[in-house]
Motif scaffolding. Structure first.
Motif, mmCIF file in Angstrom:
data_model
loop_
_atom_site.group_PDB
_atom_site.id
_atom_site.type_symbol
_atom_site.label_atom_id
_atom_site.label_comp_id
_atom_site.label_asym_id
_atom_site.label_seq_id
_atom_site.Cartn_x
_atom_site.Cartn_y
_atom_site.Cartn_z
ATOM 1 N N LYS A 1 4.509 -4.540 -6.913
ATOM 2 C CA LYS A 1 3.439 -3.698 -6.386
ATOM 3 C C LYS A 1 3.988 -2.328 -6.000
ATOM 4 O O LYS A 1 3.398 -1.293 -6.332
ATOM 5 N N ALA A 2 5.144 -2.307 -5.334
ATOM 6 C CA ALA A 2 5.757 -1.045 -4.932
ATOM 7 C C ALA A 2 6.176 -0.237 -6.147
ATOM 8 O O ALA A 2 6.022 0.992 -6.178
ATOM 9 N N ALA A 3 6.679 -0.903 -7.182
ATOM 10 C CA ALA A 3 7.092 -0.194 -8.389
ATOM 11 C C ALA A 3 5.884 0.413 -9.093
ATOM 12 O O ALA A 3 5.953 1.542 -9.601
ATOM 13 N N LYS A 4 4.786 -0.300 -9.106
ATOM 14 C CA LYS A 4 3.572 0.228 -9.740
ATOM 15 C C LYS A 4 3.037 1.424 -8.965
ATOM 16 O O LYS A 4 2.530 2.381 -9.555
ATOM 17 N N GLU A 5 3.133 1.420 -7.655
ATOM 18 C CA GLU A 5 2.686 2.534 -6.858
ATOM 19 C C GLU A 5 3.546 3.764 -7.104
ATOM 20 O O GLU A 5 3.040 4.877 -7.141
ATOM 21 N N VAL A 6 4.848 3.566 -7.267
ATOM 22 C CA VAL A 6 5.741 4.687 -7.494
ATOM 23 C C VAL A 6 5.545 5.264 -8.881
ATOM 24 O O VAL A 6 5.436 6.469 -9.059
ATOM 25 N N VAL A 7 5.499 4.410 -9.893
ATOM 26 C CA VAL A 7 5.397 4.861 -11.268
ATOM 27 C C VAL A 7 3.953 5.195 -11.624
ATOM 28 O O VAL A 7 3.682 6.140 -12.333
ATOM 29 N N GLY A 8 3.044 4.416 -11.150
ATOM 30 C CA GLY A 8 1.647 4.598 -11.483
ATOM 31 C C GLY A 8 1.246 3.578 -12.522
ATOM 32 O O GLY A 8 2.072 2.940 -13.165
ATOM 33 N N ASP A 9 -0.035 3.408 -12.715
ATOM 34 C CA ASP A 9 -0.548 2.418 -13.652
ATOM 35 C C ASP A 9 -0.766 2.985 -15.048
ATOM 36 O O ASP A 9 -1.338 2.350 -15.907
ATOM 37 N N ASP A 10 -0.316 4.179 -15.334
ATOM 38 C CA ASP A 10 -0.563 4.814 -16.633
ATOM 39 C C ASP A 10 0.457 4.476 -17.695
ATOM 40 O O ASP A 10 0.557 5.143 -18.696
ATOM 41 N N ASN A 11 1.239 3.447 -17.526
ATOM 42 C CA ASN A 11 2.241 3.072 -18.536
ATOM 43 C C ASN A 11 1.562 2.569 -19.718
ATOM 44 O O ASN A 11 1.189 1.985 -20.408
#
Length: 84
Positions: free
Chosen positions: A74-84
């Motif tokens: 969850k923390a990694a998704k917040e940092v990177v964002g969901d636009d992968n």
């Protein structure tokens, strides 16, 4: 030379006189054997449920690791964002 031979003979004779050829009584360790047997009989009673407790501890640790992994994702998704 004569003194050396006589001295050696005297030392050997003295050694034989101090050591005994008699059979000595061997003390048996029966009391300690009985104690060990009693302790062995009590062991299953004292360790009853130990494996179950260990299994529950492992299950709890696995759940915590899984929750920690989800938090990291969850923390990694917040940092990177969901636009992968």
């Amino acid at each position: 030379m004569k003194k050396i031979i006589l001295s050696s003979a005297f030392v050997i004779a003295l050694g034989f006189s101090l050591t005994s050829c008699r059979e000595t009584e061997k003390k048996t360790d029966e009391p300690s054997v009985i104690v060990i047997e009693k302790k062995a009989d009590d062991t299953p009673k004292k360790t009853e449920g130990t494996l179950e407790k260990a299994g529950r501890a492992i299950d709890n640790a696995a759940k915590e690791v899984k929750e920690a992994g989800k938090a990291v994702d969850k923390a990694a998704k917040e940092v990177v964002g969901d636009d992968n």
